[in-house]
Scaffold this motif. Sequence first.
Motif: not given
Length: 617
Positions: A506, A508-509, A542, A609-612
């Motif tokens: 996914r 994120t992370g 993001g 990577l986050s908040d996409v």
Amino acid sequence: MSQTNWRTVLTRATDERNLSIIYQAIPWLVLVAMALSWIHHSIDLPFIDDWRSLADGTAGSFALADLFRPANDTIYATGKFLDALSVHLLGGNGVVEQLLSLLACLGGLLLLQHKLLFSSFRKTGACLGYLACIFMLQPNTYWGLQNLAYHQALPLIALLASITVIVCTSLSNLSLIVLVALFSILGGFAYISGAIVALTSALVLAALSICFDVLDARRLRAGAIGFAIGALITLPAQLWVILIVQKGHTHSADIPWTMPWQLEFWVFLTGLVGRSIAAQTLTPIAAIGMSLLLAGAIGALVIASLREVMRGSRLLEHQKRAVIFLTLVFGIGAYALLVTASRASHGASSDAPLYDWFMRSGSRFHFFWLTILVPWIVAAAIEWVRKLSSSTGIGVLSAIGLVGYSAMIGTFSHGPYYEAWAQHRRADIDCLQENLIIGAPLVCGQIWRTDFTKAVDTARALDISFTRHLLFPDEMTLEAPEAWKAILPVTFEIEQSFGFQTEPSRLTGLLVADRPDSQILLRAQGDDVDRLRECHVLRVTGVVEGQNDDLIQLFTTDSADAAYSEGKSVFKPYKGSTRYPFALNIRSSDGFMPVMRLDIGNKIGRYMLSDVVFKCR
């Protein structure tokens, strides 16, 4: 060099064959210089009327309702169709569009004038008349400002093309009717002037074929029928715009028509005739004198042409000359009367002297049609003079006089003209860019009369070329929450990835890239993936954090199996070891495919990577 050799050189230099080549080459050389000056000084930015289709959202549309929607006193479906082609084929690039229309329209008129003049006059008269086509190439005509201004030249091209088909070809009468009708319809739907000219030409040719023994009466009647068909189709539609839609007004309802019983009408019309040879650049007395002289010469040639058809001249050359000139002069005359009635009062004050009306007639490009008559006046004058003396020197002196006068009035000053307007256009760009940066309404008086933010948004969605050179920071109009909508229930999931230590599941992370140029391939999921085709701007936001200075890049594609390319991507650089909130905006006039690629960095290392979020408008 001996005296004999000098005489030989002079004889060769003044040989009529060599001179005729020079006379015919000069207009083309001027056209090439004009085109090069435009390329050198041009600015790619719409001007006034060019913004209309962007403001109402019809730019690039081939829908009949959009093509035939009236504006600016007329239906101009022919021009709108060409403009739509420009949007799709040229990216709406005004520099290229004006260059092509300049070469096509002016080059086409030069070719048509050549065919008609050389079918009507002896060689010397035709050559010097053709040389006088340089007046058609003077600055301040249809090129240099509005991209769409050339639309008003299209009916004139249709008129000359129709006359050429009638007088200078051996086509069957049926083919002639079809071609003239086609030209007349295209011209009649290019501008209201085309419909008026079609009716006038039909009446002239009908009268000549019925009342006089001139040329082949059947061909003239066929031409009249072709013009009449074009007029019957286009004129009612054009009159509907003026009489019904605009209630008898021009597009400026507060400006009255100027009528023939007003003295100002004839003063303005005289100035319009004089402006075809730039008489207004002379002293007042000389300007008025030259204008009256040209108007008188036109009248004299009309009388001479009528005498030719009335007495039934046996010379085919004279018959052609009379038919061509009478059709031209009455068609162009009808246009001049229309312009005078509708435009003379624009900018006039109640206490303006008559000379002001004379001068204002040359302030815009409406004189252009009158330049078509000048070569015919020159050719007829040369032919008359040649009856008195056949000396080559008369032709040479006439050519020197024409070129010298043209230089004096600025016919060849295309560079300074385009450069002067380029300075204004640079100021327009500065105004537009400044307002974009500060987030103010886009109001720049010389570009458009009111806020044209919507027009710029439309241009960006269509990827019109001028928008590629403007700065559109993310905090401006694209940041307005109401401008965006979430793509729901469509979501993007990872379909495949390359270059990561562990394949991410996914967006994120923690992501660890174990080789440069790691890539994440995404595919839209859900029942409404087709909604991506409705988007013209896709926005991905993001937060990304990398170990090193790097960049994040989004790629889109035109088809599911096409390769990704830099031309269909957008990127943002970011500093290492810092949480970087990114916003990637990418545009497409055709919407988006449900697949895309996200490169969160180009180096080996750890990424967070986050908040996409994906949004579109």
